[in-house]
Design a protein around this motif. Structure first.
Motif, PDB file in Angstrom:
ATOM      1  N   PHE A  46      38.577   5.467  -6.036  1.00 20.84           N
ATOM      2  CA  PHE A  46      37.964   4.865  -7.215  1.00 20.84           C
ATOM      3  C   PHE A  46      36.469   4.774  -6.960  1.00 20.84           C
ATOM      4  CE2 PHE A  46      37.346   0.662  -5.301  1.00 20.84           C
ATOM      5  CZ  PHE A  46      38.227   0.726  -4.238  1.00 20.84           C
ATOM      6  N   ALA A  92      30.604  -5.984  -6.293  1.00 24.30           N
ATOM      7  CA  ALA A  92      30.969  -4.615  -6.681  1.00 24.30           C
ATOM      8  C   ALA A  92      31.776  -4.635  -7.970  1.00 24.30           C
ATOM      9  CB  ALA A  92      31.787  -3.952  -5.580  1.00 24.30           C
ATOM     10  N   PHE A  93      31.474  -3.679  -8.823  1.00 24.22           N
ATOM     11  CA  PHE A  93      32.281  -3.391 -10.002  1.00 24.22           C
ATOM     12  C   PHE A  93      33.119  -2.153  -9.724  1.00 24.22           C
ATOM     13  CE2 PHE A  93      28.917  -5.264 -12.880  1.00 24.22           C
ATOM     14  CZ  PHE A  93      29.770  -6.114 -13.558  1.00 24.22           C
ATOM     15  N   ARG A 109      37.482   0.496 -13.962  1.00 31.50           N
ATOM     16  CA  ARG A 109      37.918  -0.717 -14.680  1.00 31.50           C
ATOM     17  C   ARG A 109      36.923  -1.094 -15.772  1.00 31.50           C
ATOM     18  NH1 ARG A 109      40.751  -4.369 -10.043  1.00 31.50           N
ATOM     19  NH2 ARG A 109      42.093  -2.698  -9.254  1.00 31.50           N
ATOM     20  N   ARG A 145      44.330   1.040 -10.722  1.00 26.28           N
ATOM     21  CA  ARG A 145      44.444   0.907  -9.265  1.00 26.28           C
ATOM     22  C   ARG A 145      44.656   2.304  -8.685  1.00 26.28           C
ATOM     23  NH1 ARG A 145      44.555  -3.428  -6.349  1.00 26.28           N
ATOM     24  NH2 ARG A 145      44.891  -4.751  -8.162  1.00 26.28           N
ATOM     25  N   LEU A 146      43.583   2.847  -8.141  1.00 24.57           N
ATOM     26  CA  LEU A 146      43.576   4.239  -7.688  1.00 24.57           C
ATOM     27  C   LEU A 146      43.375   4.300  -6.179  1.00 24.57           C
ATOM     28  CD1 LEU A 146      41.177   5.384 -10.501  1.00 24.57           C
ATOM     29  CD2 LEU A 146      43.527   6.199 -10.238  1.00 24.57           C
ATOM     30  N   GLU A 193      35.170   0.106   0.817  1.00 21.35           N
ATOM     31  CA  GLU A 193      34.236  -0.720   0.038  1.00 21.35           C
ATOM     32  C   GLU A 193      32.842  -0.424   0.565  1.00 21.35           C
ATOM     33  OE1 GLU A 193      32.828  -4.101   1.494  1.00 21.35           O
ATOM     34  OE2 GLU A 193      33.003  -2.776   3.229  1.00 21.35           O
TER      35      GLU A 193
HETATM   36  P1  AMP Z   1      37.082  -5.579  -3.915  1.00 23.66           P
HETATM   37  O1  AMP Z   1      36.197  -4.862  -2.932  1.00 23.66           O
HETATM   38  O2  AMP Z   1      38.532  -5.497  -3.567  1.00 23.66           O
HETATM   39  O3  AMP Z   1      36.604  -6.961  -4.240  1.00 23.66           O
HETATM   40  O4  AMP Z   1      36.969  -4.740  -5.251  1.00 23.66           O
HETATM   41  C1  AMP Z   1      35.845  -4.806  -6.083  1.00 23.66           C
HETATM   42  C2  AMP Z   1      36.169  -4.109  -7.375  1.00 23.66           C
HETATM   43  O5  AMP Z   1      36.475  -2.738  -7.127  1.00 23.66           O
HETATM   44  C3  AMP Z   1      37.416  -4.629  -8.055  1.00 23.66           C
HETATM   45  O6  AMP Z   1      37.130  -5.739  -8.853  1.00 23.66           O
HETATM   46  C4  AMP Z   1      37.822  -3.445  -8.892  1.00 23.66           C
HETATM   47  O7  AMP Z   1      37.061  -3.367 -10.061  1.00 23.66           O
HETATM   48  C5  AMP Z   1      37.463  -2.280  -8.007  1.00 23.66           C
HETATM   49  N1  AMP Z   1      38.649  -1.836  -7.260  1.00 23.66           N
HETATM   50  C6  AMP Z   1      39.126  -2.292  -6.097  1.00 23.66           C
HETATM   51  N2  AMP Z   1      40.216  -1.621  -5.703  1.00 23.66           N
HETATM   52  C7  AMP Z   1      40.436  -0.686  -6.652  1.00 23.66           C
HETATM   53  C8  AMP Z   1      41.408   0.352  -6.832  1.00 23.66           C
HETATM   54  N3  AMP Z   1      42.360   0.577  -5.929  1.00 23.66           N
HETATM   55  N4  AMP Z   1      41.333   1.111  -7.937  1.00 23.66           N
HETATM   56  C9  AMP Z   1      40.371   0.902  -8.858  1.00 23.66           C
HETATM   57  N5  AMP Z   1      39.423  -0.033  -8.731  1.00 23.66           N
HETATM   58  C10 AMP Z   1      39.458  -0.829  -7.657  1.00 23.66           C
END
Ligand code: AMP
Length: 441
Positions: free
Chosen positions: A134, A316-317, A321, A130-131, A91
């Motif tokens: 990403f 974060a986006f 997605r 879910r990659l 992240e």
């Molecule tokens: P997070 O840091 O887990 O809050 O993730 C923020 C955003 O990143 C999520 O809402 C998703 O849009 C995207 N994201 C997180 N994990 C993945 C993944 N494994 N594959 C694709 N998008 C992801």
């Protein structure tokens, strides 16, 4: 079989590639990045880049040792002779806060708004949306605890989805309070779940010790059934006066600006340094379980990383997605389009000349040329396939007269342009009628 790309990764491909979908179209990624840039830079956010690999301690402290990300999903990179390894960032926030501290960005006007986009890495179970590699757009604001900053951050997220044309997006808003509020909530959860330990999943038994709030986030169906059965009180019931006032102020701003949201008591961010406001954006096209994006306030993070107290908030986006959601709404992204000018030589001896003309044209416009001599019919076909607007054919006559004969493919108009006037002609090409001599008009 030829070597394949690793599981959970995607190639971002040029238009025209077979089997292209919106979330593998390179121009669609650029479109999302450009749209985010426009929205965020108008709000005063400045772009920065941080490395894709970082010190393992940064990720462990910045993401949290009790999270699935740190326990199961980290990619480690080694190079020859290296013993510690690095972590591919899962992240963006931890790296940005590190960069803020390390580079003295505290001296810039505060609050400091930063944004970035780039690849993130998590060794997750791969499925649609879910990659393992990403891409995110990230926005972070450092240096303020003002609820106005929270409301603005949420509102900017809504602005980005609106600028992309998405309509079916819901904002789910919650608060996880201050550390003391969370301690009280965790004590409550520990007692509540403690009486049913035998029914918790193994992961949640461990969470009961370390961080009971994360049980509420559990993906186990058994855990979720127990949660429903016990009628767990929400974190919001445990907010102290200050956190409650902050939460109300955020809502008041959003309401005043007409930003729609639903209070969602189930939003939990269980890490120590998260404070107060937490939210997610959801879209049906992506599925109920997966967020389009999410954010939260993290006033304790800078200290956790060994720095001074620097309050912060960010979101974060996931770009993939966003594209999946856009696809579900039937939204499209314009292609890159073709060149303004396509130059082809009619004889081998003029191929270099044609290239020179195209290269000169590139000072003012996109121009391409044929790498070998072609017949006029083929030149026009090739130019059309590439989406060119103008075609210049170069033969002995043009070279002898020092002119270019240029045909406009959409109007059919043919112009004779002195070679030295090419730039002016191209500048005017999109603004007919041209002042140049027209043949066969
Ligand atoms: P997070 O840091 O887990 O809050 O993730 C923020 C955003 O990143 C999520 O809402 C998703 O849009 C995207 N994201 C997180 N994990 C993945 C993944 N494994 N594959 C694709 N998008 C992801």
């Amino acid at each position: 079989m030829a070597i394949q790309r690793p599981k959970g990764t995607q190639d971002h491909l040029p238009d025209g590639s077979p089997k292209l979908s919106l979330d593998t179209r390179a121009v669609a990624f650029q479109h999302v990045q450009d749209t985010a840039r426009r929205v965020l830079e108008r709000a005063g956010a400045q772009f920065l880049n941080t490395p894709v690999f970082e010190d393992p301690d940064l990720v462990k402290r910045g993401v949290g040792g009790s999270t699935d990300i740190v326990r199961k999903e980290m990619f480690t990179v080694y190079y020859f002779g290296d013993h510690g390894g690095f972590i591919l960032r899962p992240e963006g926030t931890a790296g940005i806060v590190r960069a803020y501290l390390q580079n003295g960005l505290k001296q810039l006007p505060s609050p400091l708004k930063l944004w970035t986009h780039g690849p993130m890495f998590r060794a997750e179970n791969v499925q649609k949306g879910r990659l393992r590699q990403f891409h995110q757009v990230d926005y972070e604001v450092l240096g303020s605890t003002d609820p106005l900053v929270d409301a603005e951050a949420i509102s900017l997220m809504v602005d980005v989805v609106a600028a992309l044309g998405l309509t079916g997006v819901r904002v789910k808003l919650g608060s996880i309070g201050d550390p003391a509020d969370r301690d009280a909530y965790n004590a409550y959860l520990r007692e509540l779940f403690g009486a049913h330990v035998e029914r918790l999943s193994d992961d949640s038994k461990e969470r009961l010790e370390r961080n009971p709030m994360r049980i509420l986030d559990s993906k186990s169906a058994g855990d979720q059934a127990l949660i429903a059965e016990l009628g767990v009180r929400p974190m919001l019931d445990f907010l102290g006066d200050e956190a409650r006032a902050h939460f109300q102020a955020v809502q008041a701003y959003l309401t005043a600006w007409g930003v729609a949201y639903d209070i969602d008591p189930s939003i939990v961010r269980g890490l120590d340094y998260y404070r107060r406001t937490a939210w997610e954006l959801h879209h049906e096209g992506v599925g109920a379980k997966s967020a389009l994006g999410g954010g939260g306030r993290y006033d304790g993070l800078a200290e956790q990383l060994g720095g001074p107290l620097v309050p912060g908030i960010g979101w974060a986006f996931g770009i993939e997605r966003l594209l999946i959601a856009m696809d579900a709404e039937g939204l499209d992204v314009p292609g890159q389009g073709g060149p303004l000018l396509y130059v082809a030589a009619l004889d081998d001896v003029y191929v270099g000349h044609a290239a020179t003309v195209a290269m000169k044209a590139r000072q003012v416009a996109r121009a391409e040329f044929a790498y070998r001599a072609v017949k006029p019919g083929n030149a026009f076909r090739d130019a059309e396939r590439r989406g060119a607007q103008l075609v210049a054919l170069i033969g002995s006559d043009e070279v002898a007269r020092g002119v270019l004969s240029i045909k406009n493919l959409s109007t059919g108009v043919q112009s004779v342009v002195p070679a030295g006037d090419l730039h002016t002609f191209l500048a005017e090409a999109t603004v007919p009628p041209s002042t140049y001599v027209q043949e066969n008009a």
